[in-house]
Design an enzyme around this catalytic site. Sequence first.
Site, PDB file in Angstrom:
ATOM      1  CE  LYS A 199      -3.465   1.931   3.120  1.00 47.12           C
ATOM      2  NZ  LYS A 199      -4.314   1.566   4.246  1.00 47.12           N
ATOM      3  CG  ASP A 228     -14.710   1.463   0.281  1.00 46.43           C
ATOM      4  OD1 ASP A 228     -15.755   1.927   0.771  1.00 46.43           O
ATOM      5  OD2 ASP A 228     -13.628   2.079   0.298  1.00 46.43           O
TER       6      ASP A 228
END
Length: 493
Positions: A108, A256
Amino acid sequence: MKLSNHYHQLGEAFYHQGLPTPVAEPVLLLWNEKLANDLVINLSSQHDSELLAKYFSGNQLVEGSRPLSQAYSGHQFGHFNPQLGDGRAHLLGEIVDDAGQVKDIQLKGSGTSHFSRSGDGRCALGPALREFIMSEAMYALGVPTTRCLAVVATGEAVYRERPYAGAVVTRVASSHIRVGTFQYFAARKDTKSMKALVDFSCRRHFSEVNIIDADISEQDSSSQVLSFFEAVLAKQIPLVLAWMRVGFIHGVMNTDNTAISGETIDFGPCAMMNDYHRGSVFSSIDKNGRYAFGEQMTIMQWNMTRLAETLLPLLSDDQEQAIEKIEPLLAKFHQNLMRDYFIMMANKIGIETLIENDDDLITDLIELLEAEKLDYTQTFVKLTNAVINDENHHELKASLGSWFELWQQRISLDKDAAFQLMSKNNPLVIPRNHHVEAILASSQTAYQEKGNLSALNEFLAVLKQPYTQLAKTVDYQDAPSDGDENYHTFCGT
Ligand code: AMP
Ligand code: MG
């Protein structure tokens, strides 16, 4: 270390293939040795620091890796966004851990992807370190969670309102399949991909669910979808109740950010509650308290209802009939969640099996905690100690009044068992917001001045044993003097 690429099997509707963007000067700052061992990664920060920095910044690919960014949609604060996806993340691939479980390895902050929209694809060092601290703390507290394997500094600046040091964080998860992943295909009316995703999810997470080809039997295939949904629901209960048990406020429970595996994911704006307050909320953008501490069980039901909606076309061509099939599962989810909530709270006060009036005992305590503005963590530690000595009795009687005596009577039959149960369920230490922020500030200074992260590592050592009083535990148990009244957390940093 060799990675596999199961997610590729789903086909290109599910992701975009693309490489991480290399960084200027990768330096390994944190390496989770224990997790690495569990993942059978035989590299150590002591001997392989440079190689690990290259692997976990995205500068060099691990053997077998075919990086991709996943597509997903999501309801953000109640509003549907059909096109989200990994805007700053790359799934490197999967690895099998020493227990035989498949885990995703994802970077990430590893650069832009097809899904970046206007974002820069990067992550600042502070939030990367924060995710490492919070996820490791959650894991040690017994909360189902994604983990952090590494934090690598990039040697590049990330621009937010000013430049910050950049970093790449490596996340390990049972999978990154979210409610939003299902919504992505539902929004596109792509029933074929929906069924493929259900099948993939069953293989990955719910091997007890038999996979049935819809072309062979519509009836059986709809029973698979219902079993799948029931299995997802069952995973969310221990998740959200563990948050309620330790006073964790996720802060951005968008669909999400809700993994079907039931693991905590996305630590952007999360925080810990101090004094008990249902409305506790720290996220700077959560103005209406949608994701406040006391809303989390309701929101989880809302998110599961959104998941149910995506599954309707797989249950029947007739929407009414499909709803009839799935609605009882949501009703049962509500019942189970409420039942287990009371069991969880009962365990916190030393009661294993609920009997008549215990619900009232729990509800009354919660009302007292809120009315008296009592620190959640500290109060349960004091109650635990009160079972075996009377040091705190006076103070507890003053704040809890007659409740304290009623409770003492209730657990009097087996105080030993009550103490054991409470010690397991009430942490001595949590990652308090003010300590996390102080450690992050000193760590960033240490990084800039080329010092070491010893303060952070000392803090982590305490957080890794939250149910054991270590010599240093006491340094992190205090509540903030200002009650964190000016504390704000942020998304997408
Ligand atoms: P989050 O608030 O972290 O759940 O992110 C919501 C969405 O924004 C996801 O699709 C992220 O991938 C995307 N996103 C967040 N930060 C960035 C960034 N710096 N660059 C690109 N996309 C981002
Ligand atoms: Mg997210």
